[in-house]
Design a protein around this motif. Structure first.
Motif, PDB file in Angstrom:
ATOM      1  N   VAL A 193      11.610   6.493  -5.304  1.00 11.07           N
ATOM      2  CA  VAL A 193      11.264   6.970  -4.365  1.00 11.07           C
ATOM      3  C   VAL A 193      10.125   6.290  -3.627  1.00 11.07           C
ATOM      4  O   VAL A 193       9.159   5.904  -4.207  1.00 11.07           O
ATOM      5  CB  VAL A 193      10.897   8.283  -4.221  1.00 11.07           C
ATOM      6  N   VAL A 194      10.354   5.766  -2.462  1.00 12.41           N
ATOM      7  CA  VAL A 194       9.373   4.989  -1.824  1.00 12.41           C
ATOM      8  C   VAL A 194       8.409   5.610  -0.656  1.00 12.41           C
ATOM      9  O   VAL A 194       8.844   6.440   0.119  1.00 12.41           O
ATOM     10  CB  VAL A 194      10.160   4.046  -0.733  1.00 12.41           C
ATOM     11  N   THR A 195       6.893   5.358  -1.128  1.00 16.67           N
ATOM     12  CA  THR A 195       6.070   6.000  -0.060  1.00 16.67           C
ATOM     13  C   THR A 195       5.232   4.878   0.381  1.00 16.67           C
ATOM     14  O   THR A 195       3.710   4.932   0.184  1.00 16.67           O
ATOM     15  CB  THR A 195       5.225   7.288  -0.737  1.00 16.67           C
ATOM     16  N   ARG A 196       5.728   4.064   1.027  1.00 14.40           N
ATOM     17  CA  ARG A 196       4.740   2.909   1.209  1.00 14.40           C
ATOM     18  C   ARG A 196       4.423   2.883   2.855  1.00 14.40           C
ATOM     19  O   ARG A 196       5.115   3.625   3.416  1.00 14.40           O
ATOM     20  CB  ARG A 196       5.652   1.564   1.304  1.00 14.40           C
ATOM     21  N   ILE A 197       2.888   2.780   3.042  1.00 10.61           N
ATOM     22  CA  ILE A 197       2.580   2.698   4.239  1.00 10.61           C
ATOM     23  C   ILE A 197       2.322   1.396   4.751  1.00 10.61           C
ATOM     24  O   ILE A 197       1.850   1.077   5.995  1.00 10.61           O
ATOM     25  CB  ILE A 197       1.353   3.649   4.467  1.00 10.61           C
ATOM     26  N   ILE A 255       0.883  -1.135   0.023  1.00  9.78           N
ATOM     27  CA  ILE A 255      -0.012  -0.066   0.221  1.00  9.78           C
ATOM     28  C   ILE A 255       1.028   1.234   0.097  1.00  9.78           C
ATOM     29  O   ILE A 255       1.944   1.166   0.857  1.00  9.78           O
ATOM     30  CB  ILE A 255      -0.788  -0.058   1.258  1.00  9.78           C
ATOM     31  N   GLY A 256       0.776   2.373  -0.974  1.00 10.17           N
ATOM     32  CA  GLY A 256       1.545   3.147  -1.105  1.00 10.17           C
ATOM     33  C   GLY A 256       2.310   2.826  -2.367  1.00 10.17           C
ATOM     34  O   GLY A 256       1.698   2.361  -3.232  1.00 10.17           O
ATOM     35  N   GLY A 257       3.487   3.558  -2.665  1.00  6.72           N
ATOM     36  CA  GLY A 257       4.015   3.213  -4.041  1.00  6.72           C
ATOM     37  C   GLY A 257       5.496   3.412  -3.867  1.00  6.72           C
ATOM     38  O   GLY A 257       6.268   4.144  -3.095  1.00  6.72           O
ATOM     39  N   VAL A 258       5.943   3.468  -5.253  1.00  4.86           N
ATOM     40  CA  VAL A 258       7.327   3.852  -5.505  1.00  4.86           C
ATOM     41  C   VAL A 258       7.467   4.622  -6.491  1.00  4.86           C
ATOM     42  O   VAL A 258       6.728   4.003  -7.768  1.00  4.86           O
ATOM     43  CB  VAL A 258       8.089   2.233  -5.784  1.00  4.86           C
ATOM     44  N   GLU A 259       7.961   5.533  -6.781  1.00  4.14           N
ATOM     45  CA  GLU A 259       7.942   6.710  -7.881  1.00  4.14           C
ATOM     46  C   GLU A 259       9.197   6.936  -8.452  1.00  4.14           C
ATOM     47  O   GLU A 259      10.218   6.671  -7.688  1.00  4.14           O
ATOM     48  CB  GLU A 259       7.489   8.177  -7.196  1.00  4.14           C
TER      49      GLU A 259
END
Lengths: 917, 287
Positions: B55-59, B43-47
């Motif tokens: 860039v990791v925005t994983r929750i 859940i969240g992502g990698v851009e």
């Protein structure tokens, strides 16, 4: 930029982060419900928040999972537990409903972590929902202001109470008022009672003011209708700070159920606004226009100290803006747009304004200009010129203010640097409009090789799938939006109207109205010089019977912009009173000012001088000689009534000097057919009976006629009319057209009983006849007794015989001597009577029949005498019939006796005959 | 302990649960032939940043499970499918009278949700003495509103003690996890269209908790498990997963689906040839 905590900064520095978002909606009971948990599952699929510098507020769009089984967010599903607050016994009240307050929070945490500290990034209200796909859209808090319509114009910056500006309502007749409202008289021109004063509603009964403006007192109160107005003080001219006026406008126009909005002004612009009327528009438009006049912005911004969004009046940091953040290449994704467009660049500005402190002799402010330009921009892009022309009534009325406006426009439009559009790799909820950001180039330069610093003109946060992504739009330096200035330059500013003001009629000592009599009316002249502040449109003119009459619909004569009015149809010689009421429109609402004092006048009568000397007024019918013609075509008072051979066609007025009476006469041209009829004005007649007589009157009609050509007969009629001018009967006189030369024709008619009016009627006898005839000098008159003829004889009644009585006396011998009517005489024998007298006994049984003869011919005048016993006066007469006579005619009376009963003695007969002319 | 199926991944009887749904271990029905998969979901992502860096925005990371069952008896297949798909509805009575899928009472007489002394959670259903009645119209209907069979489970507080009742459409009953078909449950009525009514004709108020209505009949051995549960039933369609594969300290909330059923002939041990045996393809997602 929103303040970032140490934790926020640490997370950002880590290069990774976790992003959480939740959406709250206030339910019907005022409790915020978290849509990510309320239904037992996370219903928020996606959420987008966007704001642009040109738009007054941010928007948010939320996409929901509409339902899980019966747990349904759809507003029209009344059975859903969500729409009943999870209480089966509660009333149906949808959670997602228009105008519900919404707040959206994000929590930025280290990657892989659950939400920690929530940060509110949006607050507004639901503006729309769509059940298909289940989305709802919101506008920021100023969305309500964008839908609050200013229902009533108010005057601002014109009065103060305890040092604070108060809004003023302009007095409107029959207007509805509430206690504590401040009122500005509409009648406040120089010399008016309301000049320079304002009032407060201190008490009401009906709450509805009178239909005209009261006379405003200099102290104390005045009651108008059901409203009491109390003097408060004098109006001000110095103006009030713009932020105070903005707050006034916000307070005055709250809609039902709207909470108060308090304006936050971090630092005052020190701009004093002078009196103006806030026109009817949406509140948000009104306050934004005011703010933008000096290049400031007003919008809801997060205020850290109070931890809430507040309506903030601020100037963008145009000069040497602080760099709020610098983004490295790992912080942003591929650049979507980096461009420059000449379209929105203006690097030379002129502002035209009216200088309130430098007036022309008549008080009009001088128009002045301020010009500013950006040399660097001109060198780069060429001169791109624009002009803002402020209205006369604009609040930009000094060099300082105009320069500030020009510099703001220049700053916002001269140097776009570039328009940059990109997405950040992570959510950046701290962004605010006009943030000034730097973007670092990559090691191998792609789009630029030095850090680029630009201001945020728009942003969009999109949350979906556990990711918050922020897109930025940036351009030049902080602004209020270049296009806002350019629109002003293109279209000009909207004028701010002067406060509505009616001018009334100064006091009784200075008559402003002159009334002079005209025939059957009067002429009113209002001595009115338009006040440049007044909004005079027109006047009501009223005429009443008494000095204190109330000017209303029953007394209204006219409403006109003219200052002169002819009042007609008044009773000549009657005393009247005149009042004028000034009126205008305030927006679309009619306003009536104070009525003038009553001015007395007497409606005028016609005098002899009004009459034309040409017609013979001593005779009837009016203009019987055809001497006057108003238009030169028709003879006045003669009407061609058939509608075919009108004047100028069937009838001709001839003015060649060949007439008999004066120079004019008329011609009947019979080619028009037999419907060619001409009719005189009506004339009053007396049938004789109406004045207590038993005898009818006799009327003599004379005229001149001259045959022109052709042959044929025509009629001269006298139409007798009753008291309602309805036709009773017509007497006709037929004429043959064959005779030549001007002929004087005389005839006589007796009016029928009940005749009150008569008129002359000329017509052709037969349609096919073709002739021409001239007429002149019609006269119509009642025959008057002229002389009396007496006849007398001694007769022997014992035999049946015929006597011819002669004039001269009762004892003349019986003989057929017939008197001759002396010249000049034209008239009638009328009212013939006989008296009987005998020598030796009563006239008694013998009856005598008398017949009047003219030129030896029997006339219709026949009567009898006799059968009355005794001496004088045995009486007989004929008052009904008459006979026309003229000079040269001989008159005699034939008397025939009839024997009846016993013989009697001879008798004397005296006969009296009245000649009338 | 599972009694019907002891030939899946967990043939023994003394092993701990492998992957239990609401206490029902799926090991006995999981086929060892097609090995269960445990995919991971971010859940969240990698851009991709502008310089190409990630860039990791994983929750969160979610743990799912997919497996195929062994051939099941038709009736049991229906029960397992219903359990895994989260059919039915659960009333916790913690905050309202609404069920976990939003079904509220269609009619009540003197019935309220109150704090009481709940068996689980924060509240109970309380029916007043003599008159208390609550009806949930269509509660026992399956997806699409069809009503065939049912199981109703509820905790009932009698003389200060909570007792658990299970009643199925074929008359199988359990009291506190013990098969007791003779138990009187006249206070519980399920109509021919699936309306579920609880009435209280007793002279005192009566509290109920943790009502579960399932549109299928449970496999008999489940009654002994549900009847002695020490925690509330899951908020259907969410399920409580536990067992060896659940490594979190707390129960994992999941939701499941049977994507297909394969029909086959087989002769299970102790049975004649069955021509309506079914294999389930199961997906279970962490919520």
């Amino acid at each position: 930029m929103r303040t970032r905590s140490a934790a926020d900064q640490a997370v950002w520095s880590s290069g990774t982060q976790g992003e959480h978002l939740r959406v709250w909606v206030k339910d019907g009971g005022g409790t915020f419900r978290d849509l990510t948990t309320y239904a037992g599952f996370n219903a928020v699929k996606a959420c987008t928040i966007a704001e642009r510098i040109e738009d007054p507020h941010p928007t948010a769009d939320v996409t929901l999972v509409r339902q899980r089984d019966r747990l349904n967010f759809a507003p029209l599903v009344s059975g859903s537990a969500i729409n009943r607050g999870f209480d089966p016994f509660a009333a149906y009240s949808p959670l997602v409903q228009l105008n519900r307050e919404v707040k959206i929070e994000v929590s930025i945490v280290p990657a892989d972590k659950g939400p920690n500290v929530w940060m509110e990034i949006f607050r507004g209200r639901i503006d729309k929902w769509d059940q298909a796909g289940f989305t709802f859209g919101c506008r920021g808090l100023s969305g309500r202001l964008a839908q609050q319509f200013i229902k009533t114009e108010r005057v601002y910056s014109f009065a103060e109470v305890s040092g604070s500006a108060v809004p003023l309502l302009i007095f409107e007749p029959s207007g509805t008022y509430a206690v504590n409202q401040y009122i500005l008289p509409a009648s406040r021109g120089t010399g008016d009672s309301g000049a320079g004063k304002f009032y407060k509603v201190t008490a009401i009964t009906t709450g509805i003011a009178g239909s005209v403006e009261p006379t405003w007192p200099s102290s104390g109160s005045v009651v108008s209708g059901g409203v009491t107005f109390t003097y408060q003080g004098t109006t001000t001219t110095a103006g009030n700070p713009v932020e105070e006026i903005l707050q006034n406008i916000l307070d005055d126009n709250r809609g039902f159920g709207d909470g108060a909005v308090t304006l936050y002004t971090p630092s005052s612009p020190g701009w004093m606004i002078r009196q103006f009327i806030q026109r009817r528009e949406f509140t948000l438009d009104g306050i934004r226009k005011l703010a933008q006049q000096i290049g400031w912005d007003v919008r809801f911004k997060w205020r850290t100290s109070s931890s809430q969004f507040e309506l903030t009046f601020y100037e963008p940091e145009r000069v040497s803006p602080t760099v709020n953040a610098v983004f490295e290449t790992t912080d942003y994704k591929e650049i979507e747009q980096l461009s420059v467009d000449i379209q929105n660049i203006r690097n030379a500005w002129r502002v035209i304004y009216s200088d309130a402190s430098d007036l022309m002799p008549d008080g009009t402010p001088k128009r002045k200009i301020v010009e500013v330009s950006d040399v660097d921009s001109i060198v780069k892009y060429g001169e791109l010129w624009a002009e803002i022309a402020e209205e006369d009534t604009s609040q930009i009325d000094s060099d300082t203010e105009a320069t500030a406006l020009a510099n703001a426009a220049l700053s916002d439009c001269a140097e776009p640097t570039a328009e940059l559009k990109l997405k950040l790799t992570r959510g950046w909820p701290h962004v605010e409009l006009n943030d000034y950001y730097g973007f670092m180039p990559g090691t191998l330069p792609t789009h630029f090789d030095a850090a680029q610093y630009l201001a945020v003109t728009g942003y969009e946060h999109r949350y979906e799938g556990g990711k918050l992504r922020t897109s930025l739009e940036l351009r030049g330096k902080p602004t209020i939006g270049a296009t806002i200035h350019i629109e002003k330059a293109t279209h000009g500013t909207k004028p701010l109207k002067q406060p509505h003001q009616l001018t009334d009629f100064p006091g009784a000592t200075t008559p402003a109205i002159a009334v002079s009599a005209t025939v059957g009316g009067a002429r009113a002249i209002i001595d009115y010089v338009r006040d440049k502040n007044a909004h005079q449109r027109d006047f009501e003119y009223h005429v009443g019977p008494t000095a204190n009459f109330d000017p209303d619909g029953t007394t209204l004569e006219a409403v006109t912009q003219a200052t002169t009015l002819e009042l007609a149809n008044l009773k000549p010689g009657q005393d009247y009173y005149f009042k004028a009421v000034p009126r205008s429109l305030n927006g679309v609402r009619p306003m009536r000012g104070q009525p003038s004092a009553a001015v007395a006048f007497t409606a005028g009568r016609a005098i002899a001088a009004h009459l034309s000397p040409e017609p013979d007024l001593t005779r009837l019918p009016l203009n019987g000689g055809f001497e006057t013609s108003f238009d030169g075509v028709a003879a006045d008072h003669w009407k061609a009534i058939d509608g075919v051979s009108d004047w100028g066609a069937g009838w001709a007025l001839i003015s060649d000097g060949n007439g008999v009476s004066g120079s004019n006469y008329i011609q009947l041209d019979t080619t028009m057919g037999d419907t060619a009829e001409l009719q005189s004005a009506i004339m009053q007649v007396d049938d004789g009976y109406g004045v207590g007589l038993s005898l009818p009157s006799v009327y003599i009609l004379e005229w001149l006629e001259l045959a022109d050509y052709g042959t044929g007969n025509h009629y001269i009629d006298v139409q007798w009319l009753d008291d309602t001018q309805a036709l009773i009967s017509t007497d006709s006189y037929e004429r043959d057209n064959s005779a030549g030369g001007w002929l004087l024709i005389t005839t006589a008619f007796a009016p029928p009983a009940g005749a009150k009016y008569a008129r002359i009627h000329i017509r052709k006898k037969t349609a096919s006849d073709n002739f021409g005839i001239f007429f002149d000098q019609f006269r119509f008159r009642r025959a008057q007794p002229s002389s009396q003829l007496l006849f007398g004889s001694s007769v022997n009644p014992n035999t049946v015989q015929t006597y011819y009585l002669k004039p001269g006396g009762p004892y003349a011998a019986a003989a057929a001597i017939e008197p001759t009517i002396p010249a000049p005489f034209t008239g009638v024998i009328h009212s013939v009577s006989a008296y009987g007298h005998n020598y030796g006994g009563p006239v008694g049984q013998v009856q005598y029949t008398f017949t009047v003869r003219v030129n030896g011919v029997d006339t219709g005048i026949v009567f009898t005498l006799g059968s009355t016993s005794g001496g004088w006066p045995a009486l007989g007469f004929d008052g009904t019939n008459f006979a026309l006579v003229q000079a040269g005619d001989t008159i005699s009376v034939k008397m025939v006796s009839a024997i009846g009963g016993a013989p009697i003695a001879p008798a004397d007969i005296v006969l009296s005959m009245t000649l009338e002319r | 302990m599972p009694v019907s199926y002891s030939y899946g991944l967990a043939p023994g009887t003394s092993l701990p649960d492998w992957y239990a749904i609401n206490g029902i271990d799926l090991a006995p029905i999981a086929s060892a032939k097609d090995l269960p998969q445990e995919p991971k979901r971010d859940i969240g992502g990698v851009e991709d940043a502008s310089d190409g860096s990630k860039v990791v925005t994983r929750i969160a990371r979610k743990l799912d499970l997919t497996f195929t069952s062994i051939p099941l008896l038709s009736a049991d297949a229906v029960a397992f499918e219903g359990l895994i798909c989260g059919l039915g509805e659960h009333w916790s009575f913690d905050t309202s009278l609404y069920g976990s899928k939003g079904l509220g009472p269609s009619g009540t007489i003197d019935a309220i949700q109150t704090a009481g002394t709940p068996k689980f959670g924060a509240g109970v259903l309380r029916l007043s003495a003599t008159t208390g009645t609550i009806t949930f119209a269509g509660a026992a209907q399956g997806p699409g509103g069809t009503f065939r069979k049912y199981t109703v489970m509820v905790w009932r507080r009698e003389s200060g003690v909570w007792h658990h009742y299970i009643v199925t459409s074929s008359g199988h009953k359990w009291l506190d996890g013990v098969r007791a078909d003779g138990t009187s449950t006249t206070w519980l009525v399920v109509t021919a269209v699936g309306d579920v009514t609880i009435v209280n004709t007793a002279g005192a108020t009566q509290d109920y908790d943790d009502l579960v209505v399932l549109p299928y009949e449970i496999v008999d051995y489940w009654g002994e498990i549900f009847g002695v549960a020490t925690s509330a039933f899951s908020n259907l369609p969410d399920l409580n997963a536990s067992g060896l594969l659940v490594t979190e300290a707390t129960t994992r909330i999941v939701t499941g689906n049977c994507t297909s059923m394969t029909v086959m002939m087989a002769r299970p041990s102790g049975y004649s040839l069955q021509r309506d045996m079914k294999r389930l393809s199961v997906e279970i997602f962490q919520v």
